[in-house]
Design a protein around this motif. Structure first.
Motif, short mmCIF file in Angstrom:
data_model
loop_
_atom_site.label_atom_id
_atom_site.label_comp_id
_atom_site.label_asym_id
_atom_site.label_seq_id
_atom_site.Cartn_x
_atom_site.Cartn_y
_atom_site.Cartn_z
N HIS A 112 0.67 -1.14 0.10
CA HIS A 112 -0.09 -0.05 -0.03
C HIS A 112 1.05 1.32 0.18
CE1 HIS A 112 0.83 -0.68 4.28
NE2 HIS A 112 0.41 0.71 4.34
N LEU A 113 2.25 1.26 0.30
CA LEU A 113 3.14 2.19 0.20
C LEU A 113 3.74 2.60 -1.09
CD1 LEU A 113 5.16 1.19 3.37
CD2 LEU A 113 3.18 2.95 3.17
N HIS A 114 3.05 1.78 -2.13
CA HIS A 114 3.68 2.22 -3.65
C HIS A 114 5.11 2.18 -3.64
CE1 HIS A 114 -0.75 1.98 -4.24
NE2 HIS A 114 -0.99 3.11 -3.46
N GLY A 115 5.83 1.79 -2.85
CA GLY A 115 7.35 1.72 -3.23
C GLY A 115 8.02 2.94 -2.49
N ALA A 116 7.03 3.82 -1.61
CA ALA A 116 7.69 4.97 -1.02
C ALA A 116 8.61 4.30 0.08
CB ALA A 116 6.65 5.72 -0.43
N GLN A 117 9.85 5.12 0.02
CA GLN A 117 10.90 5.06 1.13
C GLN A 117 11.77 3.53 0.86
OE1 GLN A 117 11.51 7.50 3.11
NE2 GLN A 117 9.67 8.28 2.14
N PHE A 118 11.69 3.04 -0.27
CA PHE A 118 12.29 1.80 -0.69
C PHE A 118 13.22 2.27 -1.93
CE2 PHE A 118 8.72 -0.28 1.49
CZ PHE A 118 9.69 -1.29 2.22
N VAL A 119 14.53 1.90 -2.03
CA VAL A 119 15.20 2.46 -3.23
C VAL A 119 16.20 1.16 -3.62
CG1 VAL A 119 17.09 3.96 -4.08
CG2 VAL A 119 15.41 4.86 -2.51
N CYS A 120 15.95 0.69 -4.84
CA CYS A 120 16.68 -0.32 -5.31
C CYS A 120 17.33 0.00 -6.75
CB CYS A 120 16.10 -1.86 -5.14
SG CYS A 120 16.81 -3.15 -6.11
N SER A 121 18.66 -0.18 -6.76
CA SER A 121 18.95 0.37 -8.19
C SER A 121 19.51 -0.67 -9.12
CB SER A 121 20.29 1.28 -7.99
OG SER A 121 21.42 0.69 -7.17
N LEU A 122 19.19 -1.91 -8.53
CA LEU A 122 19.64 -3.16 -9.36
C LEU A 122 18.28 -3.69 -10.20
CD1 LEU A 122 21.10 -5.26 -6.23
CD2 LEU A 122 22.20 -4.14 -8.28
N LYS A 123 18.68 -4.49 -11.10
CA LYS A 123 17.74 -4.94 -12.11
C LYS A 123 18.06 -6.16 -12.38
CE LYS A 123 19.80 -2.98 -16.19
NZ LYS A 123 21.26 -3.08 -15.28
N ARG A 124 16.99 -6.95 -13.05
CA ARG A 124 17.20 -8.56 -13.40
C ARG A 124 18.59 -8.55 -14.28
NH1 ARG A 124 13.04 -12.75 -15.21
NH2 ARG A 124 14.29 -14.16 -16.27
N GLY A 125 19.40 -9.57 -13.71
CA GLY A 125 20.38 -10.01 -14.64
C GLY A 125 21.92 -9.39 -14.02
N ASP A 126 21.59 -8.25 -13.04
CA ASP A 126 22.80 -7.78 -12.40
C ASP A 126 23.54 -8.60 -11.63
OD1 ASP A 126 22.19 -5.23 -13.70
OD2 ASP A 126 21.67 -4.09 -11.82
N LYS A 127 25.02 -8.54 -11.55
CA LYS A 127 25.80 -9.50 -11.05
C LYS A 127 25.87 -8.71 -9.64
CE LYS A 127 26.62 -12.34 -14.08
NZ LYS A 127 25.73 -13.48 -13.95
N ILE A 128 25.83 -9.60 -8.28
CA ILE A 128 25.99 -9.09 -7.06
C ILE A 128 27.28 -9.78 -6.53
CG2 ILE A 128 23.67 -8.06 -6.89
CD1 ILE A 128 23.14 -10.78 -5.41
N THR A 129 28.01 -8.92 -5.21
CA THR A 129 28.95 -9.59 -4.80
C THR A 129 28.37 -9.78 -3.22
OG1 THR A 129 29.63 -7.14 -4.14
CG2 THR A 129 30.56 -8.37 -6.15
#
Length: 166
Positions: free
Chosen positions: A94-111
């Motif tokens: 219900h917050l519609h993504g407010a106050q969450f920040v993710c700069s990753l997307k599908r396929g990104d490599k993570i460490t």
């Protein structure tokens, strides 16, 4: 409840792997969370953490499988093939993504220990959103079992949250 969720280490296993906690806070049994799909084990075995941390980190190196459209959950896969769902907070849709920040997307490599997403935990708490964060294994079929940590508190990227047995 998911039959892979263990209370104690199994007597017989070939290998064990430790998965670090993506959250800092107090460990909560998965059976005590308010979300029925997680509580009932339908999203796989795992653990929960009551967290006030603003940062969620990767428990291993791997690849992003998907990010929720509202940035409060992410599915990742380790280089060894383990798939996990990591979700921050209770009912946050219900917050519609407010106050969450993710700069990753599908396929990104993570460490290992890389920031997956950030959140304004204090803002969520002010709005009555549960700060219970979840990590579950989406492909635990090949495992003998999954044992959540017996620690009361965990530090993100430092302490084990789950031990996996093959």
């Amino acid at each position: 409840m998911n039959n892979k969720q263990l209370q104690y280490a199994p007597d017989n296993f070939t290998k064990q792997f430790v998965t670090l906690s993506p959250f800092s806070g107090q460990v909560v049994p998965l059976s005590h969370v308010d979300e029925p799909f997680f509580k009932g084990g339908h999203m796989g075995p795992g653990a929960a953490v009551s967290s006030t941390s603003n940062t969620v980190v990767s428990p291993f190196a791997g690849t992003v499988l998907s990010v929720s459209p509202l940035d409060y959950a992410i599915d990742i896969q380790s280089t060894a093939g383990l798939k996990c769902k990591i979700k921050y907070g209770g009912d946050t849709s219900h917050l519609h993504g407010a106050q969450f920040v993710c700069s990753l997307k599908r396929g990104d490599k993570i460490t290992l220990k890389q920031v997956l997403f950030t959140v304004n935990a204090a803002w969520l708490k002010q709005r009555g959103v549960s700060n219970t964060c979840l990590m579950t294994l989406l492909n635990a079929k090949a495992l003998t079992g999954v044992l959540p940590t017996h620690q009361k508190y965990v530090e993100a990227g430092e302490d084990a949250l789950l031990t996996l047995y093959l």
